[in-house]
Design a protein around this motif. Structure first.
Motif, PDB file in Angstrom:
ATOM      1  N   ILE A 293     -45.016 -69.984  35.637  1.00 30.87           N
ATOM      2  CA  ILE A 293     -44.174 -71.052  35.120  1.00 30.87           C
ATOM      3  C   ILE A 293     -45.101 -72.220  34.814  1.00 30.87           C
ATOM      4  CG2 ILE A 293     -42.237 -72.592  35.565  1.00 30.87           C
ATOM      5  CD1 ILE A 293     -41.419 -69.634  35.594  1.00 30.87           C
ATOM      6  N   ILE A 294     -45.183 -72.611  33.555  1.00 27.97           N
ATOM      7  CA  ILE A 294     -46.086 -73.676  33.140  1.00 27.97           C
ATOM      8  C   ILE A 294     -45.250 -74.844  32.620  1.00 27.97           C
ATOM      9  CG2 ILE A 294     -48.019 -74.263  31.628  1.00 27.97           C
ATOM     10  CD1 ILE A 294     -47.968 -70.913  31.464  1.00 27.97           C
ATOM     11  N   PRO A 295     -45.217 -75.958  33.349  1.00 28.32           N
ATOM     12  CA  PRO A 295     -44.466 -77.125  32.863  1.00 28.32           C
ATOM     13  C   PRO A 295     -45.063 -77.631  31.546  1.00 28.32           C
ATOM     14  CG  PRO A 295     -45.073 -77.386  35.175  1.00 28.32           C
ATOM     15  CD  PRO A 295     -45.807 -76.201  34.660  1.00 28.32           C
TER      16      PRO A 295
ATOM     17  N   SER B 169     -54.339 -72.671  22.185  1.00 30.04           N
ATOM     18  CA  SER B 169     -55.249 -72.079  21.212  1.00 30.04           C
ATOM     19  C   SER B 169     -54.901 -70.611  21.005  1.00 30.04           C
ATOM     20  CB  SER B 169     -56.704 -72.224  21.669  1.00 30.04           C
ATOM     21  OG  SER B 169     -56.890 -71.612  22.920  1.00 30.04           O
ATOM     22  N   ILE B 170     -55.381 -70.088  19.894  1.00 27.24           N
ATOM     23  CA  ILE B 170     -55.136 -68.692  19.552  1.00 27.24           C
ATOM     24  C   ILE B 170     -56.475 -67.988  19.443  1.00 27.24           C
ATOM     25  CG2 ILE B 170     -54.276 -67.138  17.773  1.00 27.24           C
ATOM     26  CD1 ILE B 170     -52.075 -69.130  17.233  1.00 27.24           C
ATOM     27  N   GLU B 171     -56.582 -66.833  20.098  1.00 30.54           N
ATOM     28  CA  GLU B 171     -57.819 -66.060  20.088  1.00 30.54           C
ATOM     29  C   GLU B 171     -57.592 -64.732  19.375  1.00 30.54           C
ATOM     30  OE1 GLU B 171     -59.113 -65.324  24.057  1.00 30.54           O
ATOM     31  OE2 GLU B 171     -59.067 -67.440  24.606  1.00 30.54           O
ATOM     32  N   ASP B 172     -58.611 -64.291  18.670  1.00 31.96           N
ATOM     33  CA  ASP B 172     -58.596 -62.948  18.115  1.00 31.96           C
ATOM     34  C   ASP B 172     -60.027 -62.485  17.910  1.00 31.96           C
ATOM     35  OD1 ASP B 172     -59.386 -64.347  15.880  1.00 31.96           O
ATOM     36  OD2 ASP B 172     -57.716 -63.754  14.634  1.00 31.96           O
TER      37      ASP B 172
ATOM     38  N   ILE C 290     -52.908 -71.005  26.769  1.00 27.69           N
ATOM     39  CA  ILE C 290     -52.338 -72.312  27.094  1.00 27.69           C
ATOM     40  C   ILE C 290     -53.172 -72.898  28.220  1.00 27.69           C
ATOM     41  CG2 ILE C 290     -50.294 -73.528  27.924  1.00 27.69           C
ATOM     42  CD1 ILE C 290     -49.689 -70.167  26.605  1.00 27.69           C
ATOM     43  N   GLN C 291     -53.755 -74.072  27.970  1.00 26.90           N
ATOM     44  CA  GLN C 291     -54.603 -74.701  28.980  1.00 26.90           C
ATOM     45  C   GLN C 291     -53.922 -75.922  29.564  1.00 26.90           C
ATOM     46  OE1 GLN C 291     -57.501 -74.909  26.078  1.00 26.90           O
ATOM     47  NE2 GLN C 291     -58.342 -72.913  26.539  1.00 26.90           N
ATOM     48  N   THR C 292     -53.987 -75.974  30.894  1.00 21.92           N
ATOM     49  CA  THR C 292     -53.509 -77.147  31.614  1.00 21.92           C
ATOM     50  C   THR C 292     -54.733 -77.800  32.252  1.00 21.92           C
ATOM     51  OG1 THR C 292     -53.105 -75.874  33.629  1.00 21.92           O
ATOM     52  CG2 THR C 292     -51.277 -76.067  32.086  1.00 21.92           C
ATOM     53  N   ALA C 293     -54.515 -78.835  33.045  1.00 16.42           N
ATOM     54  CA  ALA C 293     -55.639 -79.552  33.645  1.00 16.42           C
ATOM     55  C   ALA C 293     -56.484 -78.653  34.539  1.00 16.42           C
ATOM     56  CB  ALA C 293     -55.129 -80.740  34.459  1.00 16.42           C
ATOM     57  N   GLY C 294     -55.874 -77.734  35.235  1.00 19.15           N
ATOM     58  CA  GLY C 294     -56.628 -76.936  36.194  1.00 19.15           C
ATOM     59  C   GLY C 294     -56.834 -75.491  35.812  1.00 19.15           C
ATOM     60  N   THR C 295     -55.972 -74.935  34.979  1.00 19.19           N
ATOM     61  CA  THR C 295     -56.042 -73.509  34.710  1.00 19.19           C
ATOM     62  C   THR C 295     -55.805 -73.179  33.247  1.00 19.19           C
ATOM     63  OG1 THR C 295     -53.705 -73.228  35.187  1.00 19.19           O
ATOM     64  CG2 THR C 295     -55.214 -72.874  37.020  1.00 19.19           C
ATOM     65  N   SER C 296     -55.933 -71.903  32.973  1.00 15.09           N
ATOM     66  CA  SER C 296     -55.681 -71.384  31.642  1.00 15.09           C
ATOM     67  C   SER C 296     -54.732 -70.204  31.781  1.00 15.09           C
ATOM     68  CB  SER C 296     -57.002 -70.949  31.015  1.00 15.09           C
ATOM     69  OG  SER C 296     -56.777 -70.351  29.774  1.00 15.09           O
ATOM     70  N   HIS C 297     -53.758 -70.117  30.914  1.00 14.94           N
ATOM     71  CA  HIS C 297     -52.762 -69.049  30.943  1.00 14.94           C
ATOM     72  C   HIS C 297     -52.790 -68.352  29.593  1.00 14.94           C
ATOM     73  CE1 HIS C 297     -51.117 -70.972  34.551  1.00 14.94           C
ATOM     74  NE2 HIS C 297     -51.300 -72.103  33.886  1.00 14.94           N
ATOM     75  N   ARG C 298     -52.566 -67.034  29.606  1.00 12.83           N
ATOM     76  CA  ARG C 298     -52.646 -66.262  28.378  1.00 12.83           C
ATOM     77  C   ARG C 298     -51.371 -65.453  28.155  1.00 12.83           C
ATOM     78  NH1 ARG C 298     -58.408 -65.072  27.155  1.00 12.83           N
ATOM     79  NH2 ARG C 298     -57.755 -63.065  26.330  1.00 12.83           N
TER      80      ARG C 298
END
Length: 161
Positions: free
Chosen positions: A99-101, A109-112, A126-134
């Motif tokens: 769950i990402i607020p 960003s989009i990767e390919d 999706i990057q937040t201050a502490g982590t990255s979610h894919r």
């Protein structure tokens, strides 16, 4: 309020073709590693059973990665954008629900890569201050739509502050 049910957006079935091709490419490295291991076993005169075991493990790993895992990954990845958060559900054997607020999102960003461009599949990061979610294995249109939707929600949150 966080929903109790699973996110509604599922991957498109065409990503299975990409995942299987990706498995074939990885399979080449499985085979090269197995050949190298068999060569080492022969070079050092280790028991031949090690060579047989390495071939069996390589074949089983490749078959799992090609025939079973693409379908399981396709079924296991889901995502949904809510007004205040993004929800990602993924994991074949061990399920993870992220769950990402939206107010915490700093960058989308989009990767390919060459293979993913061939099959028009992308990864939204999706990057937040502490982590990255894919959110992996999205078709190009879905990836772009997800990025635009998240960016619009970020603008709304920032304008309210």
């Amino acid at each position: 309020m966080i929903e109790e049910q699973a996110p509604s957006n599922q991957l498109d079935a065409t990503v299975i073709r990409y995942d299987k091709t990706h498995s074939l490419v990885i399979g080449i490295f499985y085979i090269l590693g197995c050949v190298g291991l068999v060569w080492l076993i022969n070079w050092f005169d280790w028991p031949f059973i090690f060579a047989i075991l390495s071939v069996i493990v390589t074949i089983v790993s490749f078959c799992m990665d090609y025939f079973i895992l693409p379908y399981l990954r396709y079924k296991s990845i889901r995502y949904e954008v809510h007004p205040t958060y993004l929800e990602i559900l993924k994991g074949v054997f061990f399920r993870t629900r992220e769950i990402i607020p939206i107010e915490r999102v700093q960058q989308v960003s989009i990767e390919d890569g060459p293979l993913s461009r061939r099959y028009q599949v992308q990864i939204v990061e999706i990057q937040t201050a502490g982590t990255s979610h894919r959110v992996p294995l999205l078709l190009e249109e879905d990836a772009q739509a997800l990025k635009v939707r998240i960016m619009d929600l970020i603008k709304e949150v920032q304008s309210d502050v």
